[in-house]
Design a protein around this motif. Structure first.
Motif, PDB file in Angstrom:
ATOM      1  N   VAL A 156      -1.849   6.276  62.916  1.00 49.56           N
ATOM      2  CA  VAL A 156      -1.625   7.004  61.665  1.00 49.56           C
ATOM      3  C   VAL A 156      -0.830   6.122  60.717  1.00 49.56           C
ATOM      4  O   VAL A 156       0.161   5.499  61.119  1.00 49.56           O
ATOM      5  CB  VAL A 156      -0.855   8.318  61.905  1.00 49.56           C
ATOM      6  CG1 VAL A 156      -0.657   9.071  60.583  1.00 49.56           C
ATOM      7  CG2 VAL A 156      -1.572   9.199  62.918  1.00 49.56           C
ATOM      8  N   ALA A 157      -1.266   6.038  59.460  1.00 49.74           N
ATOM      9  CA  ALA A 157      -0.483   5.387  58.405  1.00 49.74           C
ATOM     10  C   ALA A 157       0.484   6.418  57.858  1.00 49.74           C
ATOM     11  O   ALA A 157       0.067   7.499  57.414  1.00 49.74           O
ATOM     12  CB  ALA A 157      -1.393   4.863  57.304  1.00 49.74           C
ATOM     13  N   VAL A 158       1.786   6.107  57.913  1.00 51.14           N
ATOM     14  CA  VAL A 158       2.799   7.121  57.601  1.00 51.14           C
ATOM     15  C   VAL A 158       3.724   6.657  56.480  1.00 51.14           C
ATOM     16  O   VAL A 158       3.898   5.459  56.240  1.00 51.14           O
ATOM     17  CB  VAL A 158       3.636   7.468  58.851  1.00 51.14           C
ATOM     18  CG1 VAL A 158       2.753   8.104  59.914  1.00 51.14           C
ATOM     19  CG2 VAL A 158       4.356   6.241  59.398  1.00 51.14           C
ATOM     20  N   ALA A 159       4.331   7.635  55.817  1.00 54.15           N
ATOM     21  CA  ALA A 159       5.235   7.368  54.696  1.00 54.15           C
ATOM     22  C   ALA A 159       6.566   6.819  55.191  1.00 54.15           C
ATOM     23  O   ALA A 159       6.973   7.032  56.333  1.00 54.15           O
ATOM     24  CB  ALA A 159       5.455   8.641  53.887  1.00 54.15           C
ATOM     25  N   ALA A 160       7.261   6.124  54.288  1.00 53.63           N
ATOM     26  CA  ALA A 160       8.555   5.539  54.615  1.00 53.63           C
ATOM     27  C   ALA A 160       9.749   6.358  54.123  1.00 53.63           C
ATOM     28  O   ALA A 160      10.722   6.517  54.865  1.00 53.63           O
ATOM     29  CB  ALA A 160       8.634   4.114  54.054  1.00 53.63           C
ATOM     30  N   PRO A 161       9.762   6.889  52.896  1.00 53.11           N
ATOM     31  CA  PRO A 161      10.937   7.637  52.410  1.00 53.11           C
ATOM     32  C   PRO A 161      11.229   8.866  53.275  1.00 53.11           C
ATOM     33  O   PRO A 161      10.314   9.599  53.658  1.00 53.11           O
ATOM     34  CB  PRO A 161      10.539   8.036  50.989  1.00 53.11           C
ATOM     35  CG  PRO A 161       9.517   7.021  50.580  1.00 53.11           C
ATOM     36  CD  PRO A 161       8.754   6.731  51.823  1.00 53.11           C
ATOM     37  N   ASP A 162      12.492   9.110  53.552  1.00 52.68           N
ATOM     38  CA  ASP A 162      12.851  10.167  54.494  1.00 52.68           C
ATOM     39  C   ASP A 162      12.460  11.558  54.015  1.00 52.68           C
ATOM     40  O   ASP A 162      12.117  12.425  54.828  1.00 52.68           O
ATOM     41  CB  ASP A 162      14.346  10.095  54.826  1.00 52.68           C
ATOM     42  CG  ASP A 162      15.241  10.150  53.587  1.00 52.68           C
ATOM     43  OD1 ASP A 162      14.719  10.351  52.466  1.00 52.68           O
ATOM     44  OD2 ASP A 162      16.474   9.987  53.734  1.00 52.68           O
ATOM     45  N   PHE A 163      12.480  11.809  52.702  1.00 50.97           N
ATOM     46  CA  PHE A 163      12.153  13.158  52.233  1.00 50.97           C
ATOM     47  C   PHE A 163      10.683  13.482  52.445  1.00 50.97           C
ATOM     48  O   PHE A 163      10.322  14.634  52.681  1.00 50.97           O
ATOM     49  CB  PHE A 163      12.546  13.336  50.759  1.00 50.97           C
ATOM     50  CG  PHE A 163      11.636  12.679  49.755  1.00 50.97           C
ATOM     51  CD1 PHE A 163      10.631  13.394  49.129  1.00 50.97           C
ATOM     52  CD2 PHE A 163      11.777  11.330  49.443  1.00 50.97           C
ATOM     53  CE1 PHE A 163       9.794  12.796  48.195  1.00 50.97           C
ATOM     54  CE2 PHE A 163      10.947  10.723  48.519  1.00 50.97           C
ATOM     55  CZ  PHE A 163       9.959  11.450  47.895  1.00 50.97           C
ATOM     56  N   ILE A 164       9.804  12.456  52.436  1.00 48.70           N
ATOM     57  CA  ILE A 164       8.388  12.699  52.738  1.00 48.70           C
ATOM     58  C   ILE A 164       8.209  12.875  54.243  1.00 48.70           C
ATOM     59  O   ILE A 164       7.412  13.716  54.684  1.00 48.70           O
ATOM     60  CB  ILE A 164       7.510  11.536  52.231  1.00 48.70           C
ATOM     61  CG1 ILE A 164       7.717  11.302  50.737  1.00 48.70           C
ATOM     62  CG2 ILE A 164       6.041  11.824  52.509  1.00 48.70           C
ATOM     63  CD1 ILE A 164       6.905  10.160  50.167  1.00 48.70           C
ATOM     64  N   VAL A 165       8.927  12.097  55.038  1.00 51.34           N
ATOM     65  CA  VAL A 165       8.841  12.214  56.497  1.00 51.34           C
ATOM     66  C   VAL A 165       9.208  13.629  56.937  1.00 51.34           C
ATOM     67  O   VAL A 165       8.502  14.253  57.740  1.00 51.34           O
ATOM     68  CB  VAL A 165       9.762  11.174  57.178  1.00 51.34           C
ATOM     69  CG1 VAL A 165       9.709  11.344  58.699  1.00 51.34           C
ATOM     70  CG2 VAL A 165       9.350   9.760  56.798  1.00 51.34           C
ATOM     71  N   GLN A 166      10.297  14.155  56.399  1.00 53.77           N
ATOM     72  CA  GLN A 166      10.735  15.504  56.759  1.00 53.77           C
ATOM     73  C   GLN A 166       9.701  16.551  56.359  1.00 53.77           C
ATOM     74  O   GLN A 166       9.485  17.536  57.073  1.00 53.77           O
ATOM     75  CB  GLN A 166      12.071  15.807  56.083  1.00 53.77           C
ATOM     76  CG  GLN A 166      13.223  14.951  56.562  1.00 53.77           C
ATOM     77  CD  GLN A 166      14.486  15.183  55.741  1.00 53.77           C
ATOM     78  OE1 GLN A 166      14.616  16.201  55.058  1.00 53.77           O
ATOM     79  NE2 GLN A 166      15.406  14.236  55.779  1.00 53.77           N
ATOM     80  N   ASN A 167       9.067  16.342  55.237  1.00 46.26           N
ATOM     81  CA  ASN A 167       8.141  17.326  54.691  1.00 46.26           C
ATOM     82  C   ASN A 167       6.764  17.273  55.333  1.00 46.26           C
ATOM     83  O   ASN A 167       6.070  18.288  55.398  1.00 46.26           O
ATOM     84  CB  ASN A 167       8.007  17.114  53.179  1.00 46.26           C
ATOM     85  CG  ASN A 167       7.187  18.193  52.505  1.00 46.26           C
ATOM     86  OD1 ASN A 167       7.526  19.374  52.572  1.00 46.26           O
ATOM     87  ND2 ASN A 167       6.097  17.791  51.860  1.00 46.26           N
ATOM     88  N   SER A 168       6.364  16.095  55.838  1.00 46.10           N
ATOM     89  CA  SER A 168       4.966  15.882  56.213  1.00 46.10           C
ATOM     90  C   SER A 168       4.690  15.753  57.703  1.00 46.10           C
ATOM     91  O   SER A 168       3.550  15.957  58.128  1.00 46.10           O
ATOM     92  CB  SER A 168       4.435  14.622  55.511  1.00 46.10           C
ATOM     93  OG  SER A 168       4.511  14.740  54.104  1.00 46.10           O
ATOM     94  N   TYR A 169       5.684  15.397  58.511  1.00 51.48           N
ATOM     95  CA  TYR A 169       5.384  15.034  59.899  1.00 51.48           C
ATOM     96  C   TYR A 169       6.326  15.713  60.903  1.00 51.48           C
ATOM     97  O   TYR A 169       7.525  15.847  60.647  1.00 51.48           O
ATOM     98  CB  TYR A 169       5.514  13.511  60.096  1.00 51.48           C
ATOM     99  CG  TYR A 169       4.782  12.678  59.080  1.00 51.48           C
ATOM    100  CD1 TYR A 169       3.389  12.636  59.040  1.00 51.48           C
ATOM    101  CD2 TYR A 169       5.482  11.922  58.141  1.00 51.48           C
ATOM    102  CE1 TYR A 169       2.720  11.860  58.113  1.00 51.48           C
ATOM    103  CE2 TYR A 169       4.827  11.141  57.208  1.00 51.48           C
ATOM    104  CZ  TYR A 169       3.446  11.118  57.185  1.00 51.48           C
ATOM    105  OH  TYR A 169       2.788  10.353  56.257  1.00 51.48           O
ATOM    106  N   ASP A 170       5.751  16.103  62.039  1.00 53.13           N
ATOM    107  CA  ASP A 170       6.522  16.466  63.228  1.00 53.13           C
ATOM    108  C   ASP A 170       6.586  15.226  64.097  1.00 53.13           C
ATOM    109  O   ASP A 170       5.737  15.003  64.977  1.00 53.13           O
ATOM    110  CB  ASP A 170       5.846  17.615  63.982  1.00 53.13           C
ATOM    111  CG  ASP A 170       5.994  18.941  63.267  1.00 53.13           C
ATOM    112  OD1 ASP A 170       7.114  19.232  62.810  1.00 53.13           O
ATOM    113  OD2 ASP A 170       4.997  19.681  63.165  1.00 53.13           O
TER     114      ASP A 170
END
Length: 487
Positions: free
Chosen positions: A270-284
């Motif tokens: 999976v290609a995943v985001a780096a900024p923490d606010f996107i990580v919290q919002n988008s991924y378990d």
């Protein structure tokens, strides 16, 4: 000198007399009197006029050249055609500063396994466009451990490739005859091309249909895996607030399908985001860790010109600069990689993204040209602020500009008048590859092969940026093998 003085004196007297006759001709023209006027055909006047005007013309031409009136000379654009314009979506989302005061860099020991392992070099390769773009024939089979071809789309809840794209995939698979360890993956989605993900993950039937189509591609075209690049789950919460959960369910069902067919195993990344606010919002993240083989951390586009962020910044800094505070202090590789690890992703499964392209900005004041200098828009280089590495080289060479290397962030930038560029070179990528090796991460992901100098125009060899990463991680691989033998 007396001769020149006499000649000039005589010439000016002549000019005065001729001007006098010309004025008389104008005055007496009302009385139908015609006087002969010869002032404009005197050769000495023409010569004098030329002598006086030449310095003015030369000054104007020099001024226009130096200050960029001719952008084709100072700001080359010819090699920037292959920059994917859809990447602007990711850069814009990254620039959305949330209401946060985070200023603590996570240093978690969770999944901090520094035991020897082979490092991955995952290279994204965009499908070729024109004949002048990077073709499969120009690729080196031993440069990367994995090549992820981008991007397939989703149609009717199934993976979809056009015929020309399938031909490219088959050519890439043929590279495995030159390097038996090479893995070929197909990346699905990409910024601006992932609009069908929300519908596909919505229910079990749609997800099952998509997984089945991927398995068919794996069997038919002998590919080694699939990379899911959805940017980003749960971004638009007005339509479906459960996308984060549904995406995790998709990964879980993928893993079960892989385990149920041992004769045709394939990689799931999976290609995943780096900024923490996107990580919290988008991924378990902790659940993802159980299902994926590894994640490709898109640790670039940290700074990009928008109306909300009208200032210069590094595309992919390794560390925060000493003056960065709060949210700005989180926009770097070190913070993002450790944050993913802290949230539950195995360190060996975190493949850190490194860009081969840069970002350009237009300065508001050429004399204020450092980090976070005010900017009024994209620079003239590249497309929508995205600049391929060969264009950076051409800009530096054409304008005789020496880049500035920031030892705090391990990043480079260059400026000339109103143009400001953040980019990675061999020096910065060597530091970042050493960071990956020394901290036990899974490897490096490079985006992309297309924007590296694959023609050797920079006179640093072919694919100099990817090669600089490979040298460091290959050296680490040798150390790993020696340690394993010694056990």
């Amino acid at each position: 000198m007396p001769i020149i003085g006499y000649w000039l004196s005589n010439t000016f007297q002549k000019m005065g007399k001729n001007l006098y006759w010309f004025m008389l001709a104008e005055v007496d023209s009302k009385n139908n009197t015609c006087f002969r006027s010869r002032w404009y055909i005197d050769k000495r006047i023409v010569v004098l006029f030329t002598i006086l005007m030449c310095p003015v013309i030369l000054f104007c031409a020099t001024y226009m050249l130096v200050f960029g009136i001719f952008p084709g000379i100072s700001y080359p654009k010819a090699l920037a055609k292959d920059v994917p314009e859809v990447n602007i979506h990711r850069a814009l989302v990254y620039s959305m500063s949330p209401n946060t005061t985070a200023n603590i860099v996570p240093h978690s020991n969770l999944h901090r396994d520094l035991s020897p392992h082979s490092f991955k070099i995952v290279c994204y390769y965009n499908f070729p466009g024109s004949k002048n773009s990077l073709q499969v024939e120009n690729l080196q089979a031993s440069l990367c451990t994995h090549i992820s071809v981008a991007f397939a789309s989703i149609s009717n809840n199934s993976i979809y490739l056009e015929k020309s794209q399938i031909d490219t995939v088959q050519k890439l698979v043929n590279l495995k005859s030159l390097n038996k360890n090479l893995k070929i993956l197909v990346s699905v989605g990409g910024a601006g091309n992932d609009g069908e993900f929300p519908k596909m993950v919505l229910n079990h039937a749609n997800r099952k249909s998509f997984i089945r189509s991927v398995i068919e591609y794996v069997k038919e075209y002998n590919i080694d895996g699939v990379d899911l690049d959805w940017e980003f789950p749960n971004e638009d919460q007005e339509h479906d607030k459960m996308q984060k959960v549904h995406f995790t369910q998709l990964l879980s069902e993928f893993r079960k399908s892989i385990e149920h067919q041992p004769n045709h195993p394939f990689l799931l990344t999976v290609a995943v985001a780096a900024p923490d606010f996107i990580v919290q919002n988008s991924y378990d993240v902790s659940y993802m860790n159980e299902y994926v083989d590894f994640v490709n951390l898109m640790s670039y586009d940290y700074h990009y010109f928008t109306k909300e962020t009208p200032f210069t910044g590094y595309n992919s800094p390794l560390y925060a600069s000493e003056n960065e505070r709060y949210y700005l202090a989180t926009l770097n590789i070190n913070y993002s990689a450790n944050y993913w690890n802290m949230m539950g992703m195995d360190r060996k499964k975190i493949v850190i993204g490194l860009p081969t392209y840069g970002h350009s900005f237009r300065l508001m004041n050429p004399k204020n040209n450092g980090l976070y200098a005010p900017a009024s828009g994209y620079g003239k280089l590249g497309a929508l602020g995205f600049v391929d590495y060969p264009v950076v080289c051409q800009f530096l060479n054409t304008n005789r500009v020496t880049p500035v290397f920031d030892m705090d962030t391990k990043s480079s930038y260059a400026s000339k008048y109103y143009e400001w560029i953040s980019f990675d070179n061999q020096q910065s990528l060597t530091y970042k590859a050493e960071y990956i090796r020394d901290n036990g991460f899974g490897g490096a992901m490079v985006y992309s092969l297309n924007s590296d100098d694959w023609k050797g125009a920079c006179k640093q060899g072919e694919f100099p940026l990817v090669e600089s990463v490979r040298k460091v991680l290959e050296a680490g691989k040798v150390d790993v093998e020696e340690k394993l033998v010694g056990r």
